[in-house]
Design a protein around this motif. Structure first.
Motif, PDB file in Angstrom:
ATOM      1  N   VAL A 229      49.060  70.641  40.675  1.00 18.48           N
ATOM      2  CA  VAL A 229      50.118  69.852  40.524  1.00 18.48           C
ATOM      3  C   VAL A 229      50.110  69.518  39.010  1.00 18.48           C
ATOM      4  CG1 VAL A 229      50.859  67.310  40.733  1.00 18.48           C
ATOM      5  CG2 VAL A 229      50.191  68.366  42.587  1.00 18.48           C
ATOM      6  N   SER A 232      51.404  72.476  37.260  1.00 19.65           N
ATOM      7  CA  SER A 232      52.810  72.835  37.524  1.00 19.65           C
ATOM      8  C   SER A 232      53.641  72.020  36.454  1.00 19.65           C
ATOM      9  CB  SER A 232      53.009  72.747  38.804  1.00 19.65           C
ATOM     10  OG  SER A 232      54.320  72.895  39.095  1.00 19.65           O
ATOM     11  N   LEU A 233      53.310  70.781  36.308  1.00 24.92           N
ATOM     12  CA  LEU A 233      53.842  69.687  35.791  1.00 24.92           C
ATOM     13  C   LEU A 233      53.440  69.745  34.179  1.00 24.92           C
ATOM     14  CD1 LEU A 233      53.206  66.357  37.749  1.00 24.92           C
ATOM     15  CD2 LEU A 233      55.241  67.623  37.469  1.00 24.92           C
ATOM     16  N   ILE A 235      53.620  72.734  32.706  1.00 25.82           N
ATOM     17  CA  ILE A 235      54.891  73.526  32.298  1.00 25.82           C
ATOM     18  C   ILE A 235      55.988  73.217  32.317  1.00 25.82           C
ATOM     19  CG2 ILE A 235      56.041  75.663  33.379  1.00 25.82           C
ATOM     20  CD1 ILE A 235      53.314  77.021  34.097  1.00 25.82           C
ATOM     21  N   HIS A 236      56.217  72.312  33.597  1.00 28.94           N
ATOM     22  CA  HIS A 236      57.787  71.498  33.430  1.00 28.94           C
ATOM     23  C   HIS A 236      57.886  70.659  32.256  1.00 28.94           C
ATOM     24  CE1 HIS A 236      61.037  69.580  35.267  1.00 28.94           C
ATOM     25  NE2 HIS A 236      60.372  68.309  35.051  1.00 28.94           N
ATOM     26  N   TRP A 238      56.172  71.008  29.340  1.00 25.79           N
ATOM     27  CA  TRP A 238      56.190  71.877  28.190  1.00 25.79           C
ATOM     28  C   TRP A 238      57.507  72.178  27.869  1.00 25.79           C
ATOM     29  CZ3 TRP A 238      53.107  77.037  28.282  1.00 25.79           C
ATOM     30  CH2 TRP A 238      53.337  77.802  27.444  1.00 25.79           C
ATOM     31  N   ARG A 239      58.222  72.689  28.896  1.00 27.95           N
ATOM     32  CA  ARG A 239      59.737  73.221  28.849  1.00 27.95           C
ATOM     33  C   ARG A 239      60.629  72.223  28.346  1.00 27.95           C
ATOM     34  NH1 ARG A 239      64.529  73.379  31.572  1.00 27.95           N
ATOM     35  NH2 ARG A 239      63.636  72.301  33.619  1.00 27.95           N
ATOM     36  N   LEU A 240      60.325  70.968  28.745  1.00 29.71           N
ATOM     37  CA  LEU A 240      61.077  69.921  28.563  1.00 29.71           C
ATOM     38  C   LEU A 240      60.801  69.293  26.991  1.00 29.71           C
ATOM     39  CD1 LEU A 240      61.629  67.953  31.899  1.00 29.71           C
ATOM     40  CD2 LEU A 240      63.129  69.489  31.042  1.00 29.71           C
ATOM     41  N   LYS A 241      59.570  69.792  26.597  1.00 27.54           N
ATOM     42  CA  LYS A 241      59.311  69.151  25.406  1.00 27.54           C
ATOM     43  C   LYS A 241      58.969  67.907  25.333  1.00 27.54           C
ATOM     44  CE  LYS A 241      61.098  73.080  22.148  1.00 27.54           C
ATOM     45  NZ  LYS A 241      61.240  74.060  23.510  1.00 27.54           N
ATOM     46  N   ILE A 263      46.746  77.965  32.665  1.00 31.32           N
ATOM     47  CA  ILE A 263      47.904  77.923  31.655  1.00 31.32           C
ATOM     48  C   ILE A 263      47.619  76.947  30.449  1.00 31.32           C
ATOM     49  CG2 ILE A 263      50.032  78.620  33.045  1.00 31.32           C
ATOM     50  CD1 ILE A 263      49.451  74.813  32.077  1.00 31.32           C
ATOM     51  N   ARG A 266      47.509  78.110  26.930  1.00 32.22           N
ATOM     52  CA  ARG A 266      48.780  78.316  26.138  1.00 32.22           C
ATOM     53  C   ARG A 266      49.301  76.926  25.857  1.00 32.22           C
ATOM     54  NH1 ARG A 266      50.303  83.913  26.548  1.00 32.22           N
ATOM     55  NH2 ARG A 266      48.953  85.097  27.944  1.00 32.22           N
ATOM     56  N   ALA A 270      51.002  74.897  22.425  1.00 27.89           N
ATOM     57  CA  ALA A 270      52.266  74.431  22.355  1.00 27.89           C
ATOM     58  C   ALA A 270      52.478  73.139  21.924  1.00 27.89           C
ATOM     59  CB  ALA A 270      53.121  74.596  23.294  1.00 27.89           C
TER      60      ALA A 270
ATOM     61  N   GLU B  61      55.171  82.452  26.836  1.00 25.58           N
ATOM     62  CA  GLU B  61      55.606  81.110  26.228  1.00 25.58           C
ATOM     63  C   GLU B  61      57.141  81.191  25.954  1.00 25.58           C
ATOM     64  OE1 GLU B  61      52.839  82.763  25.555  1.00 25.58           O
ATOM     65  OE2 GLU B  61      51.142  81.422  24.809  1.00 25.58           O
ATOM     66  N   VAL B  64      59.151  79.979  28.646  1.00 24.23           N
ATOM     67  CA  VAL B  64      58.948  78.538  29.054  1.00 24.23           C
ATOM     68  C   VAL B  64      59.996  77.904  27.656  1.00 24.23           C
ATOM     69  CG1 VAL B  64      57.642  76.468  28.612  1.00 24.23           C
ATOM     70  CG2 VAL B  64      56.567  78.626  29.582  1.00 24.23           C
ATOM     71  N   GLN B  95      55.720  78.608  38.412  1.00 22.52           N
ATOM     72  CA  GLN B  95      56.002  77.135  38.084  1.00 22.52           C
ATOM     73  C   GLN B  95      57.097  76.565  37.147  1.00 22.52           C
ATOM     74  OE1 GLN B  95      53.949  75.334  39.467  1.00 22.52           O
ATOM     75  NE2 GLN B  95      52.707  76.781  40.238  1.00 22.52           N
ATOM     76  N   SER B  99      60.185  73.984  37.945  1.00 28.87           N
ATOM     77  CA  SER B  99      60.413  73.087  37.127  1.00 28.87           C
ATOM     78  C   SER B  99      61.951  72.943  36.978  1.00 28.87           C
ATOM     79  CB  SER B  99      60.098  73.566  35.478  1.00 28.87           C
ATOM     80  OG  SER B  99      60.628  72.673  34.496  1.00 28.87           O
ATOM     81  N   ARG B 102      63.335  70.999  40.053  1.00 30.66           N
ATOM     82  CA  ARG B 102      63.199  69.640  40.092  1.00 30.66           C
ATOM     83  C   ARG B 102      64.280  69.102  39.261  1.00 30.66           C
ATOM     84  NH1 ARG B 102      57.594  71.065  37.830  1.00 30.66           N
ATOM     85  NH2 ARG B 102      56.304  70.912  39.739  1.00 30.66           N
TER      86      ARG B 102
END
Lengths: 329, 196
Positions: A229, A232-233, A235-236, A238-241, A263, A266, A270, B61, B64, B95, B99, B102
């Motif tokens: 969990v 997974s979160l 990465i979520h 990180w994507r949303l900054k 991950i 990495r 970031a 990266e 992402v 993942q 995302s 979600r």
């Protein structure tokens, strides 16, 4: 040992040689975030323009938590450049506020909502500090059932139990019974997790692990679920900054142990890349223009508001990584 | 319980019964039918025009940090085998798909599932994302739980969004079919539970 358990016992972060450079760099990460917090020490107060501010109150509690975390540790932290003198300044700053009548009267005046008002004191009490007026207040509050009488969601209940245990005001109340009612324990879907639930997960782990000082003692299957969990979160967010949540998730990962395939490094890069040169980091990418405006205007209050919480998270994360390395070596 | 093949059959029935009213709708419908034919009748061997291009990303990266539109654009290009050697994609791409799930972004999830096949991500790693996608199928066979949004726009008869979503998902199924082989798809019944 349960099947799979070894993953979490053997793979504490940064045990491989190839990570050594990152560790060395991590010493400076601890120091730079600490120095930024130290530079803004005067902002950690419950008041904003003489008005009581819940955000300000929260910042004071969080400062006290960092102080207690360092203070009750071994002396390894001195390697990072944090000095006794600076820690004493922090202690003095926090105690000065606790001993102001405008502050210490609050909990007695508002018992129903007393927890945020007594929280900084509970934290300082765990380091050995005591104040007669606040001790009497606690006695009265507890005899009337406060603050536990107030209904809260399970991870907030864990909040209460944790800090009362730390302050030695409870007989080591069982946190696991509360844990089993939290979102983290009960969740079944890795998809349906929002920001609130993510904070619930990170806070649950932080309380159960005493902010990284203890290992989590959960079954291997539960640990595996938590690790999946968190990754997974990570990465979520990180994507949303959303650096604040990413930082908390990485902090939690560094506490529970990082599997060989992860991950973590990495995402950590970031996270550090998003820091300002002065060691601070803003909570979310969308706050960045707000921060730039504040920087141009020299608005320290606004800069503090944008950056303080995630910088605290960054400190905890770097400190945890630093400590893991020290333990291993 | 629902499998990709069952979902494809249901989508095909919907597409065949559809009466497109615009050229765009007709194009989507024809593409959708073509995809279902290839998935169901030709063992997934879609005659894709492969253009040998170098990989547009070199690290996970980058994926992402791409915008959703960039990801969708990336998924539309077919690459040669050089694309398969990006480390840690097995950890990150599945993942990343979750995302977007979600955020209820079916199109982006489908695009990432297509990419997961192109980049040869282990199929078991994307099972949660597939479970999400298959739950987005309507009882008539189309994909996209869009009724509330379409009602809000006052366009109850607008089928174009459903057609677009359905063809995106079918492309992802076709790509998964190419990766795994149709035999594997038919025999792998996905449990639609969303459990961790």
């Amino acid at each position: 040992m349960n099947p799979g358990q070894h993953n979490f016992l053997l793979c504490w972060p940064f045990i491989t040689e190839r990570k050594t450079d990152m560790i060395t760099d991590n010493y400076s990460k601890v120091a730079s975030s600490f120095n930024w917090l130290n530079t803004h020490l005067d902002r950690f107060t419950p008041w904003r323009s003489n008005q009581l501010s819940m955000e300000g109150l929260q910042s004071l509690s969080e400062l006290a938590i960092i102080y207690a975390r360092i203070k009750t540790d071994n002396d390894a932290w001195k390697k990072t450049g944090i000095t006794n003198q600076k820690l004493e300044q922090w202690e003095q700053h926090i105690i000065t506020i606790l001993e102001m009548p405008a502050f210490y009267e609050l909990a007695r005046k508002r018992p129903l909502h007393s927890f945020p008002y007594i929280l900084p004191y509970l934290v300082m009490r765990s380091t050995g500090y005591k104040n007669i007026f606040l001790e009497e207040t606690l006695e009265v509050l507890l005899s009337q059932g406060f603050p536990k009488v107030q209904e809260v969601v399970p991870f907030r209940e864990l909040d209460l139990v944790y800090f009362f245990n730390k302050a030695q005001l409870a007989q080591n109340e069982n946190m696991m019974s509360v844990y089993h009612r939290t979102f983290m324990s009960k969740m079944k879907s890795i998809i349906h997790i929002d920001n609130e639930s993510a904070y619930s997960i990170t806070h649950t782990i932080l309380y159960l692990s005493d902010f990284g000082k203890s290992k989590l003692t959960l079954p291997a299957t539960e640990m595996k679920k938590i690790q999946e969990v968190l990754e997974s979160l990570a990465i979520h967010f990180w994507r949303l900054k959303h650096w604040d949540l990413l930082g908390e998730l990485l902090f939690c990962l560094s506490i529970i142990g990082i599997p060989l395939e992860s991950i973590f490094h990495r995402a950590l890069t970031a996270f550090y890349n998003a820091h300002e040169q002065d060691g601070s980091i803003t909570g979310r990418q969308e706050q960045h223009s707000e921060l730039l405006t504040a920087q141009l205007a020299g608005n320290r209050e606004k800069i503090f508001t944008c950056n303080y919480h995630t910088t605290i998270v960054s400190f905890f994360l770097s400190f945890q990584i630093f400590e893991q390395y020290e333990i291993k070596n | 319980m629902r499998s990709k093949i069952e979902a494809t059959r249901a989508a095909r029935r919907w597409l065949l019964n559809l009466q497109p009213t615009t050229e765009e709708e007709n194009d989507y419908r024809e593409m959708g039918i073509f995809l279902t034919e290839n998935i169901l009748d030709r063992n997934g061997s879609i005659p894709i025009q492969y253009s040998p291009q170098l990989c547009k990303i070199s690290t996970p990266e980058e994926l992402v940090e791409m915008s959703r539109d960039e990801i969708i654009e990336l998924s539309r290009i077919n690459y040669n085998d050089q694309t398969a050697a990006i480390s840690d994609l097995n950890l990150i791409l599945p993942q990343l798909a979750l995302s977007y799930a979600r955020m209820d972004d079916l199109q982006a999830v489908a695009a990432l599932l297509k990419l997961s096949a192109v980049y040869n991500v282990q199929p078991q790693k994307v099972e949660d994302a597939w479970n999400y996608v298959l739950l987005q199928q309507n009882s008539n066979g189309s994909f996209g739980l869009l009724a509330a949004e379409i009602m809000l726009l006052g366009q109850e008869n607008n089928i174009a969004p459903y057609l677009m979503m359905t063809t995106e998902v079918l492309q992802a199924i076709a790509s998964a079919g190419l990766q795994q082989g149709l035999h594997n798809i038919i025999n792998s019944t996905l449990i639609v539970s969303g459990e961790v």
